[in-house]
Design a protein around this motif. Structure first.
Motif, PDB file in Angstrom:
ATOM      1  N   ALA A 116      42.419   5.534  15.269  1.00 35.97           N
ATOM      2  CA  ALA A 116      42.565   4.160  14.809  1.00 35.97           C
ATOM      3  C   ALA A 116      42.590   3.192  15.978  1.00 35.97           C
ATOM      4  N   ILE A 117      43.176   3.599  17.085  1.00 42.87           N
ATOM      5  CA  ILE A 117      43.243   2.655  18.208  1.00 42.87           C
ATOM      6  C   ILE A 117      42.133   2.900  19.216  1.00 42.87           C
ATOM      7  N   GLY A 118      41.096   3.632  18.808  1.00 48.37           N
ATOM      8  CA  GLY A 118      39.872   3.598  19.604  1.00 48.37           C
ATOM      9  C   GLY A 118      39.429   4.884  20.273  1.00 48.37           C
ATOM     10  N   ALA A 119      40.094   6.022  19.963  1.00 49.11           N
ATOM     11  CA  ALA A 119      39.620   7.263  20.556  1.00 49.11           C
ATOM     12  C   ALA A 119      38.320   7.685  19.869  1.00 49.11           C
ATOM     13  N   THR A 120      37.291   7.938  20.654  1.00 44.35           N
ATOM     14  CA  THR A 120      36.011   8.363  20.076  1.00 44.35           C
ATOM     15  C   THR A 120      36.109   9.844  19.687  1.00 44.35           C
ATOM     16  N   PRO A 121      35.232  10.274  18.760  1.00 47.87           N
ATOM     17  CA  PRO A 121      35.241  11.693  18.376  1.00 47.87           C
ATOM     18  C   PRO A 121      35.060  12.613  19.581  1.00 47.87           C
ATOM     19  N   VAL A 122      34.202  12.194  20.516  1.00 42.90           N
ATOM     20  CA  VAL A 122      33.971  13.009  21.715  1.00 42.90           C
ATOM     21  C   VAL A 122      35.279  13.196  22.482  1.00 42.90           C
ATOM     22  N   LYS A 123      36.052  12.104  22.544  1.00 44.82           N
ATOM     23  CA  LYS A 123      37.329  12.145  23.264  1.00 44.82           C
ATOM     24  C   LYS A 123      38.278  13.152  22.607  1.00 44.82           C
ATOM     25  N   ILE A 124      38.361  13.080  21.297  1.00 45.43           N
ATOM     26  CA  ILE A 124      39.246  13.982  20.544  1.00 45.43           C
ATOM     27  C   ILE A 124      38.783  15.430  20.723  1.00 45.43           C
ATOM     28  N   MET A 125      37.480  15.651  20.588  1.00 42.13           N
ATOM     29  CA  MET A 125      36.955  17.009  20.705  1.00 42.13           C
ATOM     30  C   MET A 125      37.188  17.563  22.099  1.00 42.13           C
ATOM     31  N   SER A 126      36.941  16.722  23.084  1.00 44.60           N
ATOM     32  CA  SER A 126      37.119  17.185  24.464  1.00 44.60           C
ATOM     33  C   SER A 126      38.578  17.557  24.702  1.00 44.60           C
ATOM     34  N   GLN A 127      39.485  16.770  24.077  1.00 44.84           N
ATOM     35  CA  GLN A 127      40.913  17.078  24.210  1.00 44.84           C
ATOM     36  C   GLN A 127      41.226  18.472  23.663  1.00 44.84           C
ATOM     37  N   ILE A 128      40.705  18.779  22.483  1.00 40.29           N
ATOM     38  CA  ILE A 128      41.024  20.050  21.831  1.00 40.29           C
ATOM     39  C   ILE A 128      40.346  21.213  22.547  1.00 40.29           C
ATOM     40  N   ILE A 129      39.086  20.994  22.944  1.00 38.85           N
ATOM     41  CA  ILE A 129      38.359  22.070  23.627  1.00 38.85           C
ATOM     42  C   ILE A 129      38.993  22.352  24.993  1.00 38.85           C
ATOM     43  N   THR A 130      39.412  21.288  25.679  1.00 38.79           N
ATOM     44  CA  THR A 130      40.082  21.506  26.967  1.00 38.79           C
ATOM     45  C   THR A 130      41.332  22.342  26.784  1.00 38.79           C
ATOM     46  N   GLU A 131      42.079  22.021  25.721  1.00 37.65           N
ATOM     47  CA  GLU A 131      43.310  22.757  25.459  1.00 37.65           C
ATOM     48  C   GLU A 131      42.998  24.240  25.221  1.00 37.65           C
ATOM     49  N   SER A 132      41.947  24.472  24.437  1.00 41.04           N
ATOM     50  CA  SER A 132      41.545  25.841  24.120  1.00 41.04           C
ATOM     51  C   SER A 132      41.094  26.589  25.377  1.00 41.04           C
ATOM     52  N   ILE A 133      40.288  25.923  26.194  1.00 41.76           N
ATOM     53  CA  ILE A 133      39.826  26.541  27.436  1.00 41.76           C
ATOM     54  C   ILE A 133      41.020  26.825  28.345  1.00 41.76           C
ATOM     55  N   PHE A 134      41.957  25.866  28.351  1.00 43.01           N
ATOM     56  CA  PHE A 134      43.123  26.038  29.212  1.00 43.01           C
ATOM     57  C   PHE A 134      43.901  27.299  28.844  1.00 43.01           C
ATOM     58  N   ILE A 135      44.194  27.477  27.555  1.00 47.10           N
ATOM     59  CA  ILE A 135      44.945  28.685  27.145  1.00 47.10           C
ATOM     60  C   ILE A 135      44.176  29.935  27.541  1.00 47.10           C
ATOM     61  N   THR A 136      42.883  29.958  27.160  1.00 43.28           N
ATOM     62  CA  THR A 136      42.086  31.162  27.403  1.00 43.28           C
ATOM     63  C   THR A 136      41.975  31.458  28.890  1.00 43.28           C
ATOM     64  N   ALA A 137      41.622  30.434  29.659  1.00 45.75           N
ATOM     65  CA  ALA A 137      41.392  30.668  31.085  1.00 45.75           C
ATOM     66  C   ALA A 137      42.691  31.023  31.797  1.00 45.75           C
TER      67      ALA A 137
END
Lengths: 420, 226
Positions: A324-345
């Motif tokens: 709502a305050i302006g995060a683009t879908p890419v931003k949200i996805m990158s956040q989640i994927i980074t988190e996933s990569i972080f756990i795995t790596a």
């Protein structure tokens, strides 16, 4: 640039349910840990078995005589025959692609009575009559002095090269055997060299109990005339020894009047074939290891994906606010994927380190306690394999995060905002 | 500034179609202070969501700042929300793991403003709201009024053209409600259009124009005296 906000969010997200985060990470940790330990053990097994081969020229073949089984040109079956010195020149002249040709004769051996005497000491040792080329086909370590040379062969010099176990049996520990004499078959031989085997285990042990003398000297000492015991042949590197083997056997059959179809008369052992078979077995083991390892890893990665889905669901509202305050879908996805990569790596890296550590520890223990096994030696993990594994982790982490990330942005912002 | 023509919106729930907005025509000029009133189910929240590009509409047209808002990609929509619109919600909707200052700075984060710069700007806005001293506090350490001030600061930091407030005083006591309304009037004086959805008469009376919605159509549209 280091994105503090991104990592703050990851930290928060993982901290929300510590046990869950830990178990998820453990799945990946276990996957990579198993893969590394299995790979290391596989390498240990392979190292152990190939070490048994020493520096053996693997494209070699051995050819010896047996009894004929087919009647031919008036000869009955069941006939014994011997190779002779003329065969040596005939093979050298007619067969192409031979790199080394080493005729060999053997006398004595264990099981027999003591055949080597020095002063009050004596022992039963395998005595081989060899050409210099033998040390190129089935190499040994020359610890002192030298191996047989061409002049030894020509002049039928009475010299020997003795194994370390022979030295122990015949000489006092503080004695230098070089230049000393030992008696074989009533003849005195001068010690010209001391060797040790490059092989490990029982095979190396047996080799160390051997004595080498010039081929021609042995023929004369044991009254063998021009008999040759067997041939060791190595082909050139880019040529298959199987072809050389075939041609040589054909030539020998002609020379000794053996029926061409008589496969029993000439014994032969192709190291290349044996080696290939062994390589095949190890390839199979390797394949199995990767299959099981990747499977375990995959289970861990699917676990991560699952948990990420749960996390996304729990945080739907927060994601809605951010959008709502302006995060683009890419931003949200990158956040989640980074988190996933972080756990795995992260989990994977720890698994990699601990797995490698364990392998190193075993390796260290094997050396420390001087375990000399024919089956297991020097377990190790390729650096390249480790890097590949990490790469696989990062990629699979990204995959694990992708579906949850897609899910997070597939909800309309307003629905995300409304969810409680 | 905001121009609606024949705006229709319906929701499909299972087999039923719920027609919420039934052809709204509405023009709101730059700098207006508008309240939208109506009983629950009148469509006022839906209208606000459409205005905030949080939801789509079926028919008609919606122009914001002379740009037609239809068939936007989610990326474009996010961009417009970030640059043109500020949101204030009834339940504040602060991010729980960020302190007051970080919450205010968040819209600038999505504009890729550096951390230091955006935190400095956020402090200025918190100062304007009079809660500078609570900058380092987490949302759960703040009172309702303070939270809403943080939310308002967050809505203002990207210098939007319009601020949309959905029942901004719904969770606040009457004294704090009046304080927030005074704040809104002050912000409005700086030229930012304000649209406030409420069902409280004393709140709407603080605005300059009251739009009454009933069953998805505009029942009345009054310019009030103040």
């Amino acid at each position: 640039m280091f994105d503090t906000d991104k990592w703050q969010e990851i930290y928060y997200s993982l901290k929300q349910n510590k046990l869950r985060s830990f178990l998820t990470a453990f799945g990946v940790f276990w996957g990579i840990f198993m893969l590394i330990v299995m790979l290391g053990s596989g390498n240990g097994l392979q190292n152990g078995v190939t070490q048994g081969f020493g520096d053996f020229a693997t494209n070699s073949v051995f050819i010896w005589t047996q009894r004929t089984t087919v009647e031919y040109k008036g000869f009955p079956k069941g006939r014994f025959f011997n190779y002779n010195n003329a065969d040596i020149t005939a093979i050298q002249k007619n067969i192409k692609n031979i790199r080394y040709l080493a005729p060999r004769l053997r006398a004595g051996g264990f099981g027999g009575g003591d055949n080597v005497i020095r002063g009050l000491n004596s022992g039963a040792f395998q005595i081989s009559g060899d050409y210099p080329a033998m040390n190129l086909i089935d190499p040994i370590n020359i610890d002192k002095g030298r191996f047989i040379n061409d002049i030894d062969i020509e002049q039928k010099r009475k010299i020997v090269i003795i194994g370390t176990r022979v030295q122990e049996a015949l000489f006092e520990p503080d004695e230098d055997p070089m230049g000393e004499y030992i008696r074989i078959q009533g003849v005195y031989f001068k010690v010209a060299g001391i060797f040790s085997s490059k092989k490990s285990g029982e095979q190396g042990d047996r080799e160390n109990q051997g004595i080498y003398m010039p081929f021609t000297t042995l023929q004369k000492t044991y009254n063998y005339g021009d008999i040759v015991g067997f041939f060791a042949i190595t082909a050139y590197d880019n040529v298959s020894v199987s072809k050389v083997e075939e041609e040589t056997i054909k030539l020998l059959k002609q020379r000794h009047l053996i029926a061409p179809e008589d496969d029993q008369a000439i014994g032969h052992f192709n190291v290349e074939k044996e080696f290939k078979q062994m390589k095949g077995v190890f390839l199979g083991i390797d394949g199995l290891i990767w299959l099981v390892g990747i499977g375990t890893l995959l289970a861990g990665v699917i676990g991560v994906s699952n948990i990420m889905l749960v996390i996304v669901k729990e945080r739907t509202k927060e994601i809605g606010i951010q959008r709502a305050i302006g995060a683009t879908p890419v931003k949200i996805m990158s956040q989640i994927i980074t988190e996933s990569i972080f756990i795995t790596a992260f989990a994977g890296y720890i698994g990699l380190v601990i797995g490698t550590g364990l392998i190193e520890l075993v390796s260290f223990a094997l050396i420390k306690f001087e375990v000399d096994s024919n089956m297991f030696r020097n377990p190790e993990v390729d650096f390249q394999v480790a890097v590949t594994a990490l790469l696989i982790l990062v990629i699979s982490g990204a995959f694990a995060g992708f579906i949850p990330a897609k899910r997070a942005v597939s909800i309309k912002p307003i629905d995300a905002l409304r969810s409680e | 500034m905001i121009e609606l023509k024949g705006l229709h919106k319906s929701y499909i729930t299972g087999n039923n179609k719920l027609h919420v907005l039934k052809g709204l025509d509405l023009i709101i000029e730059q700098g207006e202070l508008v309240s939208v009133m109506g009983s629950s189910g009148s469509g006022k929240s839906t209208l606000l969501n459409v205005l905030g590009i949080l939801d789509s509409y079926d028919n008609g047209s919606y122009k914001l700042n002379n740009t037609l808002m239809s068939n936007l990609t989610e990326k474009k929509a996010a961009h417009f929300r970030n640059n043109m619109i500020g949101f204030v919600f009834q339940s504040f909707n602060l991010i729980s793991f960020k302190n007051a200052m970080e919450n205010v700075a968040l819209p600038l984060y999505y504009q890729r403003v550096g951390r230091k710069t955006r935190n400095k700007i956020a402090m200025e806005y918190l100062d304007k709201m009079g809660i500078k001293d609570w900058a380092e506090h987490m949302p759960n350490e703040l009172s309702g009024g303070q939270k809403q001030r943080v939310a308002i600061a967050r809505a203002m930091i990207s210098k939007p053209k319009v601020i949309l407030a959905d029942e901004p005083t719904g969770a606040l006591d009457s004294t704090t409600s009046l304080e927030v309304m005074d704040l809104f009037r002050e912000i409005n004086k700086s030229g930012i259009t304000m649209i406030i959805v409420t069902h409280e008469r004393d709140i709407s009376e603080k605005t300059n124009r009251i739009i009454q919605l009933k069953d998805g159509i505009i029942e009345s549209d009054l310019i009030s005296k103040n």
